[in-house]
Write a protein that holds these residues in place. Structure first.
Motif, PDB file in Angstrom:
ATOM      1  N   GLN A 146       1.250  -0.797  -0.257  1.00 25.19           N
ATOM      2  CA  GLN A 146      -0.422  -0.111   0.032  1.00 25.19           C
ATOM      3  C   GLN A 146       1.006   1.523  -0.018  1.00 25.19           C
ATOM      4  O   GLN A 146       2.054   1.346   0.850  1.00 25.19           O
ATOM      5  N   PRO A 147      -0.010   2.133  -1.253  1.00 24.58           N
ATOM      6  CA  PRO A 147       1.137   3.451  -0.641  1.00 24.58           C
ATOM      7  C   PRO A 147       1.285   4.352   0.017  1.00 24.58           C
ATOM      8  O   PRO A 147       0.195   3.852   1.521  1.00 24.58           O
ATOM      9  N   ASP A 148       2.404   4.856   1.191  1.00 25.82           N
ATOM     10  CA  ASP A 148       2.495   5.798   2.417  1.00 25.82           C
ATOM     11  C   ASP A 148       1.347   6.746   2.487  1.00 25.82           C
ATOM     12  O   ASP A 148       0.603   7.111   3.482  1.00 25.82           O
ATOM     13  N   HIS A 149       0.544   7.838   1.621  1.00 29.91           N
ATOM     14  CA  HIS A 149      -0.160   8.643   1.227  1.00 29.91           C
ATOM     15  C   HIS A 149      -2.031   8.180   0.392  1.00 29.91           C
ATOM     16  O   HIS A 149      -1.308   7.889  -0.423  1.00 29.91           O
TER      17      HIS A 149
ATOM     18  N   THR B 134      -5.699   9.327  -0.405  1.00 28.36           N
ATOM     19  CA  THR B 134      -6.984  10.716  -0.687  1.00 28.36           C
ATOM     20  C   THR B 134      -8.100  10.142   0.200  1.00 28.36           C
ATOM     21  O   THR B 134      -8.065   9.065   1.058  1.00 28.36           O
ATOM     22  N   GLY B 135      -8.672  10.672   0.048  1.00 34.77           N
ATOM     23  CA  GLY B 135      -9.481  10.752   0.631  1.00 34.77           C
ATOM     24  C   GLY B 135     -10.772   9.626   0.622  1.00 34.77           C
ATOM     25  O   GLY B 135     -11.569   8.215   1.388  1.00 34.77           O
ATOM     26  N   THR B 136     -10.983  10.066  -1.092  1.00 34.68           N
ATOM     27  CA  THR B 136     -11.769   8.034  -1.301  1.00 34.68           C
ATOM     28  C   THR B 136     -11.292   7.029  -1.255  1.00 34.68           C
ATOM     29  O   THR B 136     -11.040   5.995  -0.837  1.00 34.68           O
ATOM     30  N   GLU B 137     -10.041   6.760  -0.959  1.00 34.31           N
ATOM     31  CA  GLU B 137      -9.134   5.778  -1.562  1.00 34.31           C
ATOM     32  C   GLU B 137      -9.178   5.520   0.473  1.00 34.31           C
ATOM     33  O   GLU B 137      -9.136   3.949   0.672  1.00 34.31           O
ATOM     34  N   ALA B 138      -9.055   6.094   1.591  1.00 35.47           N
ATOM     35  CA  ALA B 138      -9.051   5.984   2.905  1.00 35.47           C
ATOM     36  C   ALA B 138     -10.553   5.056   3.235  1.00 35.47           C
ATOM     37  O   ALA B 138     -10.397   4.558   4.039  1.00 35.47           O
ATOM     38  N   ARG B 139     -11.139   5.681   2.200  1.00 39.69           N
ATOM     39  CA  ARG B 139     -12.815   5.576   2.630  1.00 39.69           C
ATOM     40  C   ARG B 139     -13.070   4.461   2.313  1.00 39.69           C
ATOM     41  O   ARG B 139     -13.985   3.245   2.113  1.00 39.69           O
ATOM     42  N   ALA B 140     -11.885   3.779   1.212  1.00 41.97           N
ATOM     43  CA  ALA B 140     -12.542   2.509   0.124  1.00 41.97           C
ATOM     44  C   ALA B 140     -13.933   2.791  -0.379  1.00 41.97           C
ATOM     45  O   ALA B 140     -14.885   1.663  -0.384  1.00 41.97           O
ATOM     46  N   GLY B 141     -14.828   3.835  -1.082  1.00 38.64           N
ATOM     47  CA  GLY B 141     -16.312   4.108  -1.995  1.00 38.64           C
ATOM     48  C   GLY B 141     -16.048   5.704  -2.373  1.00 38.64           C
ATOM     49  O   GLY B 141     -14.970   6.819  -1.793  1.00 38.64           O
ATOM     50  N   THR B 142     -17.431   5.647  -2.179  1.00 34.29           N
ATOM     51  CA  THR B 142     -17.671   6.848  -2.958  1.00 34.29           C
ATOM     52  C   THR B 142     -18.564   7.060  -1.024  1.00 34.29           C
ATOM     53  O   THR B 142     -19.346   6.661  -0.524  1.00 34.29           O
TER      54      THR B 142
END
Length: 46
Positions: A5-8, A10-18
């Motif tokens: 997994q990358p170090d950073h 995005t908000g959408t990636e962190a939530r794993a969805g919309t």
């Protein structure tokens, strides 16, 4: 061993969805009901 997994994220990636727009519907629906109820109270009192 390589990192998967990358170090950073995005908000959408962190939530794993919309996010659905249910909050917007609830806010506008509630505002509409308050306006209608206030209008009924004003017309009934006058």
């Amino acid at each position: 061993m390589a990192k998967e997994q990358p170090d950073h994220l995005t908000g959408t990636e962190a939530r794993a969805g919309t996010t659905p727009h249910m909050a917007r519907v609830a806010l506008f629906g509630g505002l509409g009901l308050v306006i209608i109820i206030f209008a009924i109270i004003v017309l009934a009192a006058g």
